[in-house]
Design an enzyme around this catalytic site. Sequence first.
Site, short mmCIF file in Angstrom:
data_model
loop_
_atom_site.label_atom_id
_atom_site.label_comp_id
_atom_site.label_asym_id
_atom_site.label_seq_id
_atom_site.Cartn_x
_atom_site.Cartn_y
_atom_site.Cartn_z
N LYS A 176 -11.51 15.17 5.85
CA LYS A 176 -12.70 14.78 5.08
C LYS A 176 -13.57 13.81 5.87
O LYS A 176 -13.04 12.97 6.61
CB LYS A 176 -12.27 14.10 3.77
CG LYS A 176 -13.44 13.72 2.88
CD LYS A 176 -13.02 12.86 1.70
CE LYS A 176 -13.32 11.40 1.97
NZ LYS A 176 -13.15 10.54 0.79
N ARG A 215 0.85 -1.21 0.00
CA ARG A 215 0.00 0.00 0.00
C ARG A 215 0.88 1.25 0.00
O ARG A 215 0.57 2.24 -0.64
CB ARG A 215 -0.96 -0.02 1.20
CG ARG A 215 -2.11 -1.00 1.05
CD ARG A 215 -3.16 -0.83 2.13
NE ARG A 215 -2.64 -1.09 3.47
CZ ARG A 215 -2.60 -2.30 4.05
NH1 ARG A 215 -3.07 -3.35 3.42
NH2 ARG A 215 -2.09 -2.43 5.27
N LYS A 257 -18.02 18.31 -0.89
CA LYS A 257 -17.64 17.31 -1.89
C LYS A 257 -18.90 16.56 -2.30
O LYS A 257 -19.58 15.98 -1.46
CB LYS A 257 -16.59 16.36 -1.32
CG LYS A 257 -16.16 15.26 -2.30
CD LYS A 257 -14.82 14.67 -1.93
CE LYS A 257 -14.45 13.52 -2.84
NZ LYS A 257 -13.05 13.10 -2.70
N GLU A 288 -18.57 15.40 2.69
CA GLU A 288 -18.87 14.59 1.51
C GLU A 288 -20.08 13.69 1.72
O GLU A 288 -19.94 12.54 2.14
CB GLU A 288 -17.66 13.72 1.14
CG GLU A 288 -17.89 12.89 -0.11
CD GLU A 288 -16.78 11.89 -0.41
OE1 GLU A 288 -16.01 11.53 0.50
OE2 GLU A 288 -16.69 11.46 -1.57
P1 13P Z 1 -13.98 8.43 -6.25
O1 13P Z 1 -13.50 9.60 -7.06
O2 13P Z 1 -13.34 7.14 -6.60
O3 13P Z 1 -15.48 8.36 -6.18
O4 13P Z 1 -13.53 8.69 -4.75
C1 13P Z 1 -13.70 9.93 -4.19
C2 13P Z 1 -13.82 9.81 -2.74
O5 13P Z 1 -13.12 10.51 -2.02
C3 13P Z 1 -14.75 8.83 -2.16
O6 13P Z 1 -14.84 9.02 -0.78
#
Ligand code: 13P
Length: 337
Positions: A140, A50, A224, A182
Amino acid sequence: MLHYADMIDLVATARSFFASGKGILAADESVHTATARLAAYGVPASAEMRRRYRDLFLGAEGIERYLSGVILFEETLSQKGDDGKPFPDSLAARGIAPGIKVDEGIEPFPTSPEESITKGLLGLDARLEGYRKQGAVFTKWRAVVRIDGDRLPTSTALHENAKRLASYAKEAQAAGLVPILEPEVLLEGKHSRQRARAVIEETLGMLFSVLEEHSVDCASVILKTAMALSGSDSGRKDTPEEVAEDTVAALLASVPRQTSGIVFLSGGQTPEQATENLAAISRRARALNAPWPLTFSYARALQEEALALWKGKQENLALARTAFLERLARVSAALGN
Ligand code: 13P
């Protein structure tokens, strides 16, 4: 007592992510998700693999031309790149703000078990303090919203997730860290694009009214969001203009003008779709004089092509990085600024 947040200009930090042609890389897949992404290309799971996967992107030369920030996962915050420097330090040295995903994933919502709520508020203040000391300047929190016909989402689940997003935002701001909120409306499902637009509008309307109730300062909050797209099982492919019209309409109807800016997730779109849709959305937002800046915050749409080339092998690294930089350049150009 002087609070740490008082010493930091959160509004200026939040705005800085929207510098011309720049956006945010979401390299914050959990250990579980990163392991699954690697396994899909036959790469065995380990902390070291990772680390190399993260270094493929974070160690690529020239990413600072396109990236204002990178969202990391907790494991990566303490790892070092091949250059021997901790990832947050090497990003900061190149003018890229390091951020951190601070939620602890989702669990079924007891009142409506087909829906989910996001965990992670317990002990969050202590974790935020630790992340800040490790160099994080933003954070986030992801909530998940599933569409099923007119049945889901329920307003109870939207409300519970909005309350948790608000609590998180307040704690992040108090810790001097910019919050990215988000609430992801999932692409999976048979729904129409119009239904996705209505759900995005309802989700964000609920979120911002709860933020107001909790006195969260929106001027240092980044939203987001997903784009308004027909569900992945709907059999319909939207044109970029259709996506732009419905996405920008949903945002104009629900996001207060003082919000510092909006970033998009890619949500399972192909890299090409995510690029073209972003270009159309940027054009439409400009044409309608939208009040907030916009940019990308993709994970899959930025990393997928490079991962498919790399496959965990050192000899493929240069080629994979070239593909990553090419996609970054295209997504950046899609902003048209
Ligand atoms: P994706 O652009 O793959 O949807 O991922 C964005 C993200 O931060 C999901 O939590």
